[in-house]
Design a protein around this motif. Sequence first.
Motif, mmCIF file in Angstrom:
data_model
loop_
_atom_site.group_PDB
_atom_site.id
_atom_site.type_symbol
_atom_site.label_atom_id
_atom_site.label_comp_id
_atom_site.label_asym_id
_atom_site.label_seq_id
_atom_site.Cartn_x
_atom_site.Cartn_y
_atom_site.Cartn_z
ATOM 1 N N GLY A 145 0.825 -1.193 0.000
ATOM 2 C CA GLY A 145 0.000 0.000 0.000
ATOM 3 C C GLY A 145 0.867 1.253 0.000
ATOM 4 O O GLY A 145 2.029 1.213 0.380
ATOM 5 N N ALA A 146 0.316 2.336 -0.475
ATOM 6 C CA ALA A 146 1.065 3.594 -0.484
ATOM 7 C C ALA A 146 0.366 4.588 0.425
ATOM 8 O O ALA A 146 -0.841 4.541 0.614
ATOM 9 C CB ALA A 146 1.138 4.146 -1.904
ATOM 10 N N GLU A 147 1.135 5.498 0.963
ATOM 11 C CA GLU A 147 0.562 6.545 1.789
ATOM 12 C C GLU A 147 -0.297 7.447 0.888
ATOM 13 O O GLU A 147 0.125 7.837 -0.196
ATOM 14 C CB GLU A 147 1.717 7.362 2.368
ATOM 15 C CG GLU A 147 1.400 8.037 3.662
ATOM 16 C CD GLU A 147 2.663 8.613 4.283
ATOM 17 O OE1 GLU A 147 3.556 9.064 3.529
ATOM 18 O OE2 GLU A 147 2.744 8.614 5.516
ATOM 19 N N HIS A 148 -1.493 7.756 1.337
ATOM 20 C CA HIS A 148 -2.351 8.650 0.563
ATOM 21 C C HIS A 148 -1.721 10.045 0.527
ATOM 22 O O HIS A 148 -1.156 10.494 1.528
ATOM 23 C CB HIS A 148 -3.731 8.700 1.219
ATOM 24 C CG HIS A 148 -4.758 9.409 0.391
ATOM 25 N ND1 HIS A 148 -4.826 10.776 0.336
ATOM 26 C CD2 HIS A 148 -5.727 8.944 -0.427
ATOM 27 C CE1 HIS A 148 -5.815 11.112 -0.481
ATOM 28 N NE2 HIS A 148 -6.378 10.008 -0.948
ATOM 29 N N PRO A 149 -1.781 10.729 -0.634
ATOM 30 C CA PRO A 149 -1.105 12.031 -0.731
ATOM 31 C C PRO A 149 -1.538 13.038 0.336
ATOM 32 O O PRO A 149 -0.715 13.845 0.783
ATOM 33 C CB PRO A 149 -1.459 12.520 -2.139
ATOM 34 C CG PRO A 149 -2.521 11.601 -2.644
ATOM 35 C CD PRO A 149 -2.371 10.315 -1.905
ATOM 36 N N VAL A 150 -2.801 12.976 0.748
ATOM 37 C CA VAL A 150 -3.237 13.938 1.769
ATOM 38 C C VAL A 150 -2.599 13.593 3.124
ATOM 39 O O VAL A 150 -2.147 14.470 3.863
ATOM 40 C CB VAL A 150 -4.783 13.967 1.886
ATOM 41 C CG1 VAL A 150 -5.205 14.806 3.087
ATOM 42 C CG2 VAL A 150 -5.395 14.536 0.614
ATOM 43 N N LEU A 387 -3.602 7.208 -7.242
ATOM 44 C CA LEU A 387 -2.974 7.153 -5.916
ATOM 45 C C LEU A 387 -1.589 6.505 -5.934
ATOM 46 O O LEU A 387 -0.700 6.914 -5.203
ATOM 47 C CB LEU A 387 -3.887 6.406 -4.952
ATOM 48 C CG LEU A 387 -5.230 7.105 -4.666
ATOM 49 C CD1 LEU A 387 -6.139 6.212 -3.853
ATOM 50 C CD2 LEU A 387 -4.994 8.431 -3.945
ATOM 51 N N GLU A 388 -1.405 5.506 -6.833
ATOM 52 C CA GLU A 388 -0.124 4.800 -6.764
ATOM 53 C C GLU A 388 1.037 5.645 -7.283
ATOM 54 O O GLU A 388 2.192 5.314 -7.084
ATOM 55 C CB GLU A 388 -0.198 3.428 -7.456
ATOM 56 C CG GLU A 388 -0.343 3.456 -8.946
ATOM 57 C CD GLU A 388 -0.620 2.051 -9.521
ATOM 58 O OE1 GLU A 388 -0.668 1.086 -8.737
ATOM 59 O OE2 GLU A 388 -0.785 1.938 -10.746
ATOM 60 N N GLN A 389 0.713 6.774 -7.900
ATOM 61 C CA GLN A 389 1.782 7.674 -8.330
ATOM 62 C C GLN A 389 2.511 8.301 -7.146
ATOM 63 O O GLN A 389 3.573 8.892 -7.292
ATOM 64 C CB GLN A 389 1.222 8.798 -9.201
ATOM 65 C CG GLN A 389 0.603 8.290 -10.491
ATOM 66 C CD GLN A 389 -0.040 9.417 -11.245
ATOM 67 O OE1 GLN A 389 0.616 10.374 -11.633
ATOM 68 N NE2 GLN A 389 -1.342 9.327 -11.430
#
Length: 391
Positions: A145-150, A387-389
């Motif tokens: 999982g990636a950290e959400h940009p917000v 989101l994965e960017q």
Amino acid sequence: MYTVTKLEDYSPAALDMAVRELLSALDSESKGVNNKSDWKNFRDRWMARKNGILTQINDLWLKAAPAAAKREVGQRVNELKTCVTDIVETRRAIVESGLSKDAIARVTGVEARIEVGQIVAETRGRRLELDQLDITLPSIRRPIGAEHPVIKALNEIVSVFKAMGYSVSEGPEIETDYYNFEALNFPPNHPARDTQDTLFIAGQQSKPLRDRLLLRTHTSPVQIRTMEKLAPPIRVVIPGKVHRNDAPDASHSPMFHQVEGLAVDTNITFCDLKGTLDHAMKALFGSSVRTRFQPSFFPFTEPSAEVAISCIFCGGKGCRTCKQSGWIELLGCGMVDPNVFEFVRANGYDPAKVSGFAFGMGADRIALLKYGVDDIQLFFQGDVRFLEQFA
Ligand code: PHE
């Protein structure tokens, strides 16, 4: 050594027994297959047209079954055919691969599946897919999982303040009228409430106004909650989610995020506020960024200011993003209004003795600017390709 016997009884329970017996023989015999010649014997014993075990159950079980049991027996014999074929094929793959059984098991988990209980369960509903085993395929990918940009922006903002000695505090997203409005100097029916309309929890008319619940419109209520818990001096930042009656568009969302800040001590001045925010903006956007403070109004700060940073895209010359003004408005702030201290006076906040500043910034807006995103809606649509960017 297992041998197929005639069935005396065709009840489902008796059929289950017979099937289980056969499968357990299949299981233990298949485990003894270690090379090509073992495998050939294994295959012939189970699958030879003439007198292989499959042929035998066809003759001794199915053909011999009374008409009433044919359907039931037929189904089980078919399941067993699939199962035997699968296991024989799997064994072939194992023998031919030249890998040790353990190595194969590690790659494919196949050993675990050749457990009788498992096979019984699987043959009941669906076909084993063991014969599709290709050990050269890459292993199963479990995307991280990636950290959400917000969240990433929230964390970055928080860490800028942590480095200045601030601690972190949080409060509830469903808030009372008292904390969201009243204790922040928005009296009941005051027009300043109109700028922060929100969703109110239904069915609370019987409660006094101050206890009614709503989705908080800002993180400022946590200023009060923090001062109720901690005596001065304090330095806190408060990240969190807030809600407002705002129609969604490229720069608005009815749900968004703020980072609140509060510093209270015996001698805090507007200069401290300016210096702190100027440093924070430079830490977030780069040291060439300048800040501008313009007078504004918030019920809970006096004086209040609106802070803008010099446009990070054009450096202040004027461009589309800053609407040719050279400035981007980013947060509200001010000196804590003495009326607010009155609500927490008993906890050591005598407005004659302490002073403080507060600020609140939109984390989503900061994320938009920092990561060059042009539509706030993208943050909340959950499109993994977007989101994965940020991974
Ligand atoms: N709570 C204000 C808002 O949401 C921002 C703010 C916080 C202003 C703290 C001053 C001090 O608009």
